[in-house]
Scaffold this active site. Structure first.
Site, short mmCIF file in Angstrom:
data_model
loop_
_atom_site.label_atom_id
_atom_site.label_comp_id
_atom_site.label_asym_id
_atom_site.label_seq_id
_atom_site.Cartn_x
_atom_site.Cartn_y
_atom_site.Cartn_z
N LYS A 143 0.85 -1.20 0.00
CA LYS A 143 0.00 0.00 0.00
C LYS A 143 0.88 1.25 0.00
O LYS A 143 2.09 1.16 0.25
CB LYS A 143 -0.92 -0.02 1.23
CG LYS A 143 -0.18 0.03 2.56
CD LYS A 143 -1.14 -0.19 3.73
CE LYS A 143 -0.39 -0.17 5.05
NZ LYS A 143 -1.26 -0.59 6.17
N TYR A 159 17.22 29.78 8.75
CA TYR A 159 16.03 30.52 9.18
C TYR A 159 15.84 30.45 10.69
O TYR A 159 16.00 29.40 11.30
CB TYR A 159 14.79 29.94 8.50
CG TYR A 159 14.72 30.24 7.02
CD1 TYR A 159 14.60 31.54 6.55
CD2 TYR A 159 14.78 29.20 6.10
CE1 TYR A 159 14.54 31.80 5.18
CE2 TYR A 159 14.72 29.46 4.73
CZ TYR A 159 14.59 30.76 4.29
OH TYR A 159 14.53 31.02 2.94
C1 LIG Z 1 -0.47 -1.66 6.75
C2 LIG Z 1 -1.04 -2.95 7.21
C3 LIG Z 1 -0.19 -4.01 7.57
C4 LIG Z 1 1.32 -3.88 7.60
O1 LIG Z 1 1.71 -3.21 8.77
P1 LIG Z 1 3.27 -2.99 9.11
O2 LIG Z 1 3.24 -2.39 10.46
O3 LIG Z 1 3.79 -2.06 8.08
O4 LIG Z 1 3.89 -4.32 9.04
C5 LIG Z 1 -0.78 -5.21 7.91
N1 LIG Z 1 -2.13 -5.36 7.92
C6 LIG Z 1 -2.97 -4.35 7.59
C7 LIG Z 1 -4.43 -4.57 7.65
C8 LIG Z 1 -2.45 -3.12 7.25
O5 LIG Z 1 -3.29 -2.12 6.92
#
Ligand SMILES: *Cc1c(COP(=O)(O)O)cnc(C)c1O
Length: 365
Positions: free
Chosen positions: A35, A256
């Site tokens: 994702k 800055y």
């Molecule tokens: C993003 C996600 C994961 C992975 O989580 P990590 O902490 O990056 O390993 C697993 N299951 C779901 C449902 C997620 O949305």
């Protein structure tokens, strides 16, 4: 010449980390979570390193389509399921498996016309309180799905809120196990932290684990444990060069807001990297950085296109010296993204995902 900043995606490290996560969950299948454009790495760029996964899990239908375009014929899972009824047509067409987390998604399935029944992952809200059916409503949802001709196999999933911390997974795991007892179907509960910390228990690791962040070389429970502790390698390097060197007298301040003032004469370098590249603006003085592979620190406020580094530990630094913001320097020294994130009050996830579009990205072996 373009600005000297660039990012590198390390294919061999992705492969290594995936193998590492597989080893942490013997016998389970592994979803590579891609994702958010593979946590900022780019799905197309990360694909070669991750093609050894058993499936790809993501959120966006557009991203699912991109994975199919890469000729991936294996499982793809939509972790949040579909967002509107017509998304189901794409699921049928591309053979996407999808989460089912609410009654409306079951209603949509019930009116969906398809020749090919769908594989679904029924999601339980075991305590995170975002998506899923409450434990006491889970069996009724399962029974509804089971009665639909549109549904093929039903798998059972939940997501832990505290797999990385002291609270742990016990209460959520108990709720999940109790409410799914006796139901047929594959189980999936573990994100990266749960896979590394709790998947020694065969029931907890279940049939599918879902590691994301660890596959990208960031420790899910930093600072308790770093990437080296978990045997992970950096998969993204953000690298630039020094474009100026300044010798400052005592009393001179930098950048800055003049928030850093030299209390003695010092040599500093200006690196071509700023918040418009995805480097966190809130990284304070003292955030670690490598110059020619030598660890030093940032000074003063990060600006849009530049940041300033202390050259005291790097007397040989010159114009054009390599600056590693995170990842692996060309000499091999590693600056974990988690250390930079921690200094800036955030997590490795956010820095990876925020890599800016203007930064050119190359892929190495
Ligand atoms: C993003 C996600 C994961 C992975 O989580 P990590 O902490 O990056 O390993 C697993 N299951 C779901 C449902 C997620 O949305």
């Amino acid at each position: 010449m373009p600005r000297p900043i660039h990012a590198t995606i390390h294919t061999a490290a992705l492969r290594h980390n995936l193998t590492r996560m597989r080893g942490a969950a013997p016998g389970a299948r592994v979803w590579a979570i891609v994702k958010a454009n593979a946590y900022g790495h780019g799905i197309e760029r990360a694909f070669d390193g991750l093609r050894g996964a058993d499936g790809f899990a993501l959120l966006d239908l557009d991203e699912a389509q991109r994975v199919r375009t890469l000729s991936w014929r294996g499982p793809i899972l939509l972790l949040e399921g579909v967002f509107e009824p017509r998304d189901l047509e794409l699921c049928s067409r591309l053979n996407l498996w999808h989460a089912v987390h609410c009654d409306e998604q079951i209603d949509w399935l019930a009116t969906h016309k398809t020749h090919q029944p769908h594989r679904v992952f029924l999601k339980m809200n075991s305590g995170m309180n975002r998506l899923g059916f409450a434990p006491e409503r889970f069996r009724a949802a399962y029974a509804r799905l089971q009665a639909l001709p549109q549904v093929d196999e039903i798998s059972l999933m939940t997501h832990f809120s505290d797999a990385d911390g002291d609270k742990g997974i016990a209460a959520q795991w108990h709720a999940f196990q109790h409410a799914t007892d006796g139901l047929a179907g594959e189980r999936s509960a573990c994100n990266s932290a749960a896979t590394l910390r709790h998947a020694q228990d065969a029931a907890v690791r279940g049939d599918w684990v879902r590691p994301g962040i660890a596959v990208y070389g960031s420790s899910p429970d930093f600072p308790a444990h770093g990437m080296a502790h978990w045997g992970l390698q950096p998969t993204m390097t953000l690298s630039s060069k020094l474009i100026a060197i300044n010798d400052l007298p005592a009393g001179a301040s930098i950048g800055y807001g003049s928030i850093f003032t030299a209390d003695a004469p010092m040599r500093v370098g200006v690196a071509a990297c700023g918040y418009a590249d995805g480097y966190p603006r809130h990284a304070p003085t003292g955030t670690p950085v490598l110059v020619d592979g030598v660890r030093t620190r940032t000074l003063g406020r990060v600006s849009m296109d530049m940041l300033v580094v202390d050259l005291t530990p790097v007397p040989d630094a010159r114009l054009g010296s390599e600056v590693t913001l995170w990842g692996r320097a060309s000499g091999g020294a590693v600056l974990p993204i988690d250390e930079v994130a921690h200094a800036a009050g955030t997590v490795g996830y956010e820095l990876m995902c925020a890599l800016a579009r203007r930064v050119p990205v190359e892929v190495d072996e």
